[in-house]
Enzyme design. Structure first.
Site, PDB file in Angstrom:
ATOM      1  N   LYS A  69       0.777  -1.190  -0.031  1.00  0.00           N
ATOM      2  CA  LYS A  69      -0.065  -0.097  -0.004  1.00  0.00           C
ATOM      3  C   LYS A  69       0.771   1.273  -0.039  1.00  0.00           C
ATOM      4  CE  LYS A  69      -3.277  -0.953  -0.622  1.00  0.00           C
ATOM      5  NZ  LYS A  69      -3.448  -1.974  -1.796  1.00  0.00           N
ATOM      6  N   GLY A  71       2.212   2.503  -2.575  1.00  0.00           N
ATOM      7  CA  GLY A  71       2.263   3.056  -3.782  1.00  0.00           C
ATOM      8  C   GLY A  71       2.889   2.356  -4.963  1.00  0.00           C
ATOM      9  N   TRP A  74       1.337   2.664  -8.622  1.00  0.00           N
ATOM     10  CA  TRP A  74       1.642   3.979  -9.295  1.00  0.00           C
ATOM     11  C   TRP A  74       2.985   3.806  -9.736  1.00  0.00           C
ATOM     12  CZ3 TRP A  74       1.293   9.112  -5.623  1.00  0.00           C
ATOM     13  CH2 TRP A  74       1.268  10.099  -6.845  1.00  0.00           C
ATOM     14  N   HIS A 130       6.723  -7.377  -2.390  1.00  0.00           N
ATOM     15  CA  HIS A 130       6.682  -6.634  -0.983  1.00  0.00           C
ATOM     16  C   HIS A 130       7.645  -7.229  -0.187  1.00  0.00           C
ATOM     17  CE1 HIS A 130       3.281  -4.446  -2.212  1.00  0.00           C
ATOM     18  NE2 HIS A 130       2.462  -5.416  -2.394  1.00  0.00           N
ATOM     19  N   SER A 160      -4.776   2.450   4.327  1.00  0.00           N
ATOM     20  CA  SER A 160      -5.004   1.841   3.148  1.00  0.00           C
ATOM     21  C   SER A 160      -5.003   0.397   3.213  1.00  0.00           C
ATOM     22  CB  SER A 160      -3.799   2.391   2.160  1.00  0.00           C
ATOM     23  OG  SER A 160      -3.924   1.865   1.049  1.00  0.00           O
ATOM     24  N   PHE A 251      -3.898  10.361 -10.197  1.00  0.00           N
ATOM     25  CA  PHE A 251      -4.635   9.398  -9.522  1.00  0.00           C
ATOM     26  C   PHE A 251      -6.075   9.222 -10.337  1.00  0.00           C
ATOM     27  CE2 PHE A 251      -8.304   8.800  -6.576  1.00  0.00           C
ATOM     28  CZ  PHE A 251      -7.718   7.541  -5.998  1.00  0.00           C
ATOM     29  N   LYS A 280      -8.471   6.497  -2.332  1.00  0.00           N
ATOM     30  CA  LYS A 280      -8.422   8.291  -2.150  1.00  0.00           C
ATOM     31  C   LYS A 280      -7.229   8.819  -2.639  1.00  0.00           C
ATOM     32  CE  LYS A 280     -11.180   9.184   1.879  1.00  0.00           C
ATOM     33  NZ  LYS A 280     -11.237   9.242   3.305  1.00  0.00           N
TER      34      LYS A 280
HETATM   35  S1  PPS Z   1      -0.449  -2.861  -3.316  1.00  0.00           S
HETATM   36  O1  PPS Z   1      -2.020  -3.577  -3.318  1.00  0.00           O
HETATM   37  O2  PPS Z   1       0.374  -3.047  -2.263  1.00  0.00           O
HETATM   38  O3  PPS Z   1      -0.028  -2.949  -4.710  1.00  0.00           O
HETATM   39  O4  PPS Z   1      -0.984  -1.383  -3.248  1.00  0.00           O
HETATM   40  P1  PPS Z   1      -0.036  -0.160  -3.675  1.00  0.00           P
HETATM   41  O5  PPS Z   1      -0.342   0.003  -5.132  1.00  0.00           O
HETATM   42  O6  PPS Z   1       1.216  -0.093  -3.086  1.00  0.00           O
HETATM   43  O7  PPS Z   1      -1.066   1.135  -2.989  1.00  0.00           O
HETATM   44  C1  PPS Z   1      -2.260   1.593  -3.251  1.00  0.00           C
HETATM   45  C2  PPS Z   1      -2.455   2.811  -2.652  1.00  0.00           C
HETATM   46  O8  PPS Z   1      -1.774   3.776  -3.454  1.00  0.00           O
HETATM   47  C3  PPS Z   1      -2.927   4.761  -3.996  1.00  0.00           C
HETATM   48  N1  PPS Z   1      -2.448   5.196  -5.606  1.00  0.00           N
HETATM   49  C4  PPS Z   1      -2.383   6.558  -5.766  1.00  0.00           C
HETATM   50  N2  PPS Z   1      -2.299   7.433  -5.227  1.00  0.00           N
HETATM   51  C5  PPS Z   1      -2.194   8.735  -5.908  1.00  0.00           C
HETATM   52  N3  PPS Z   1      -1.756   8.759  -7.212  1.00  0.00           N
HETATM   53  C6  PPS Z   1      -1.892   7.506  -7.987  1.00  0.00           C
HETATM   54  N4  PPS Z   1      -1.672   7.520  -9.439  1.00  0.00           N
HETATM   55  C7  PPS Z   1      -2.028   6.409  -7.270  1.00  0.00           C
HETATM   56  N5  PPS Z   1      -2.090   5.264  -7.769  1.00  0.00           N
HETATM   57  C8  PPS Z   1      -2.293   4.431  -6.719  1.00  0.00           C
HETATM   58  C9  PPS Z   1      -4.073   3.781  -3.905  1.00  0.00           C
HETATM   59  O9  PPS Z   1      -5.277   4.858  -4.095  1.00  0.00           O
HETATM   60  C10 PPS Z   1      -3.809   3.250  -2.671  1.00  0.00           C
HETATM   61  O10 PPS Z   1      -3.744   4.204  -1.492  1.00  0.00           O
HETATM   62  P2  PPS Z   1      -5.152   4.548  -0.859  1.00  0.00           P
HETATM   63  O11 PPS Z   1      -4.785   5.522   0.405  1.00  0.00           O
HETATM   64  O12 PPS Z   1      -5.720   3.446  -0.236  1.00  0.00           O
HETATM   65  O13 PPS Z   1      -6.175   5.500  -1.677  1.00  0.00           O
END
Ligand code: PPS
Length: 317
Positions: A69, A71, A74, A130, A160, A251, A280
């Site tokens: 969680k 990022g 992303w 991870h 998250s 996002f 979010k």
């Molecule tokens: S996982 O399942 O571990 O692979 O999840 P991960 O991708 O690491 O984390 C998901 C959180 O990243 C947020 N996210 C983003 N935030 C901002 N901009 C972009 N482009 C973006 N892409 C993914 C996603 O919303 C999750 O955070 P939260 O706080 O739950 O919204």
């Protein structure tokens, strides 16, 4: 054609039979957790440990390493687009979990494990993990791979992760927020302690090719961080490419993109009616969840665990 529209048409051609088989298979499965060197991991990952540990990295692999969680998705999309020099259409060639294998993962059939997917891929590969530093396959270091590590402040990670464990049927139910707070703080969440993870990878950057980045920095200045990552990968991108990457990885763009928002997975895997994967995407949502008493416990633990470590997280106050 717009990249997102192209994604949608590509998805229509994806294998709906496989998704149906997966949903059916999942109805009969109960997931259990195991442990590897004291780190809680899905039992299927522990059972496949020899294969995962002996995974053969290649010299030109690029690894995205994160605590869950932080990022990951992303960073995956940004790095893929950097490698593709901003070709957003090619970035939509497959869902993120197919084009960038998650080597820790052993899902149930008919889905392929991360190692199986990676072994079949042509170089250069982008791979996701991870694992805390001590569990990484040794070939990563033998082959001197480049790693982009993304860290996110623990409070937002925790929130998250709590929602993610509610909707991800492959992980234990988190219970109440209060129960989850204790689970996370005691390092018992899947993939273990946030503290051990961020510190372990931080210390490793002196010995290995690791670019250590922060979710909060991506939020603050996405363009600056794209340039940093591109430089680390030795990619000289045009201004046009950087602009495209920025737009495609906002996002909203990733929330709308079926290749990055995990909506291709059946409800039996990710139940996005509980909470969307792209939830979010903000810094500081912890303030809507932490009780004053929890905040005090966290801050005291943080102070103790981070003492003497020259690693600082922002947005914890
Ligand atoms: S996982 O399942 O571990 O692979 O999840 P991960 O991708 O690491 O984390 C998901 C959180 O990243 C947020 N996210 C983003 N935030 C901002 N901009 C972009 N482009 C973006 N892409 C993914 C996603 O919303 C999750 O955070 P939260 O706080 O739950 O919204």
């Amino acid at each position: 054609m717009l990249p997102i529209a192209a994604c949608a048409s590509l998805l229509k051609r994806m294998d709906p039979v496989m998704m149906e088989l997966l949903a059916k298979a999942l109805e009969k499965v109960t997931f259990t957790m195991g442990e590897m060197e004291g780190v809680p991991l899905p039992q299927d990952t522990c059972d496949a440990w020899e294969t995962i540990h002996n995974f053969q990295a290649r010299e030109d692999d690029i690894i995205i390493a994160t605590y869950p969680k932080a990022g990951t998705t992303w960073a995956q999309e940004i790095l893929d687009l950097i490698m593709l020099e901003g070709d957003t259409l090619k970035a939509c060639r497959a869902p993120c979990f197919i084009k960038i294998p998650f080597i820790d993962l052993v899902p149930i059939k008919p889905m392929k494990s991360g190692v199986e997917l990676a072994n079949k891929m042509e170089s250069p590969r982008l791979l996701k993990t991870h694992f805390p530093i001590q569990l990484v396959p040794p070939s990563f270091w033998e082959k001197n791979v480049k790693v982009v590590y993304v860290a996110r402040n623990a409070k937002d990670c925790m929130v998250s992760y709590y929602y993610f464990q509610k909707m991800n049927k492959g992980l234990p139910d988190p219970g109440t927020w209060d129960e989850y707070f204790s689970t996370f703080m005691s390092g018992k969440a899947p993939w273990g302690s946030w503290f051990d993870h961020v510190i372990g990878w931080w210390n490793a950057r002196e010995k290995h090719q690791i670019l250590y980045t922060f979710y909060e920095d991506l939020i603050e200045d996405l363009e600056r961080e794209i340039r940093r990552m591109a430089k680390f990968l030795g990619k000289d991108l045009s201004e046009e490419a950087i602009e495209k990457i920025k737009q495609h990885t906002s996002f909203q763009a990733m929330k709308d993109n079926p290749m990055t928002n995990f909506t291709v997975l059946p409800k039996a895997v990710f139940d996005q009616s509980v909470t969307p994967f792209m939830r979010k995407g903000k810094v500081g949502d912890w303030k809507n969840h932490f009780l004053v008493s929890q905040n005090e416990v966290f801050d005291a633990t943080y102070k103790k665990r981070m003492e003497g470590v020259d690693l600082t997280f922002r947005d914890l106050l």
